[in-house]
Write a protein that holds these residues in place. Sequence first.
Motif, mmCIF file in Angstrom:
data_model
loop_
_atom_site.group_PDB
_atom_site.id
_atom_site.type_symbol
_atom_site.label_atom_id
_atom_site.label_comp_id
_atom_site.label_asym_id
_atom_site.label_seq_id
_atom_site.Cartn_x
_atom_site.Cartn_y
_atom_site.Cartn_z
ATOM 1 N N LYS A 122 0.832 -1.237 -0.079
ATOM 2 C CA LYS A 122 0.086 0.045 -0.083
ATOM 3 C C LYS A 122 0.879 1.304 0.000
ATOM 4 O O LYS A 122 0.556 2.349 -0.196
ATOM 5 C CB LYS A 122 -0.999 -0.154 1.318
ATOM 6 N N GLU A 171 -4.869 -2.405 3.861
ATOM 7 C CA GLU A 171 -4.982 -1.120 3.649
ATOM 8 C C GLU A 171 -4.054 -0.117 4.701
ATOM 9 O O GLU A 171 -3.769 0.985 4.581
ATOM 10 C CB GLU A 171 -6.422 -0.376 3.631
ATOM 11 N N ASP A 172 -3.674 -0.804 6.012
ATOM 12 C CA ASP A 172 -3.436 -0.101 7.172
ATOM 13 C C ASP A 172 -1.777 0.201 6.697
ATOM 14 O O ASP A 172 -1.353 0.876 7.455
ATOM 15 C CB ASP A 172 -3.509 -0.526 8.600
ATOM 16 N N GLY A 205 -11.707 -5.180 4.718
ATOM 17 C CA GLY A 205 -11.527 -4.161 5.993
ATOM 18 C C GLY A 205 -11.923 -4.793 7.184
ATOM 19 O O GLY A 205 -11.431 -4.457 8.341
#
Length: 413
Positions: free
Chosen positions: A95, A146-147, A191
Motif C-alpha cells: 500500500k 490498507e493499514d 476491511g
Amino acid sequence: DWVYEEEFSFSQGFYWSPDSKKIAYMKFDESNVREFQMEEFEGLYPDWYSFKYPKAGEDNSVVGIYVYDLASGKTVKMDTGAETDIYLPRIAWTKDANTLAIQRLNRHQNHLEILAADANTGKSRVFYDETNDYYIDITDDWHFLEDGKRFLMTSEKSGYNHIYLYNLDGSLVKQLTDGQWDVTKVYGFDGKEVYFQAAKKSSVERQIYAVNLKGQLREVIGREGTNQARFSNDFSYLININSSITQPRQFELYTNKGKLVRVLEDNHEFAEKLKTFNLGEKKLLKISDPAFVLPNGEQVEMDAWQILPPDFDPSKKYPVLIYVYGGPGHQTVNNAWADSDFWWMQLLAQHGIISVSINNRGSGAQGEVFKKMTYLQLGKYETEDMITLAKYMAKQPYVDAERIGIYGWSYGG
C-alpha cells in the motif's frame, strides 16, 4: 518466458504503483537458455520452428525486477540478491507507493522469501521467510492490508493450506483458519473479513466462507456442490456460480451475508433439454483398497466417479476406460458440472463403455502429505493407483476384466 507462463501461471510482468507514478516490470535474459525445435507441417514442405525451452536442470532465464519513475524518467533495478539461479514468481506493490514486494524462490522451490524493495533506491530486505520439506506452491493468495502494516498469506506449513495474518516485519499476528481442510482460493479483504473458497465439507466440494482478523469464521455460501464467487469491488455482493455432478451451472447474486438477491441464470431450459438425451448416469463414489495408503501407513479412501451406459444391465459385462490426469494438486473428481470430456465419455457410454476416474495420491484439497507424497518420485504413486483402480474395476461383476483401457492427457498422457 516458458517457465513463468506455464509453471507459475502468469503472463503479465508489469504492475503500476498505487499512485500510478511508477511501474514495476520484470526483465528476462534468455541468452543462456537452449532452444528446442519442432517441425511444422504446413504447405508442401515442413518448416522448423525454434524457441527457447529450458529443460529440467538446464539454464533458466535470468530475471531482474526494475522500477521506472514516470516523473524523473529514471529506471532503478531492485536488489534481489547475488544468486541468479532462482525464481521471482510474483511481484506486487504494497500500500506504500514506494515499496515493492518481491517473492524470491530457490531453484529447488522449497525456500520462499518475500523482499520489501525501495522503489527509489532498489535496496531490499527480507520480511517473510518460509521453508518446506517438499516444495512451496506459488499462488496469488497474498494481500496487503490498507493499514500499510499487515498482509495476508496462505501456507501449507500446518499440513493444510490456511490463511495467516502477518506484520510487515514478518512477525506472525494470527493464523486465521485452521483444521484438516484446505483453503483453495482467497478472494480478498473488505476491511473486516477475508473472503475465501475452501474444501471444508468435502475434498470434492467447494463452499464460500468469511473469516475476520480474530479468526471467527462464518459460511457465506454453503450450497452443495462446487461454488465459485465473483465479488464486487467493495465485497458487498457476489455472483455465485454453483454446480454439481448432476446439475449444470447456476448463476445467482448474493449479499456478502449469504442472502439471495436474484437468480441470474438457473439453466432450467438446458437442464430440461438434457433430459431428452439418452445420457448415462454419472455418479460419485468412494473406493477403498489396502494399497491406498499415506507414507505413515494410514489407509485412505479415494474419491471417484463413474459413468455407466444409459441402458446399463448389471447382469452384463462391460469394457472400462480409466480417465487420468493425475498431476500434483489437480483433481479430476469434483462434485461439479463436467466440461468437454463429459460429452465424449457420454458417447462412449452410448457404445456400452464405462468411464471411471479417481483423485489419485498426489491430487489436491486433501492436505499437504496427500498432495506432496509424490515429491521426487513423480509417476510412482499415481501409476500404482491407476493399477489398483483397474484391479478394483476388474472385480466388479458387471466389468469385462479383459477389456480395461486407460486414457490420459498432459501429465496423464
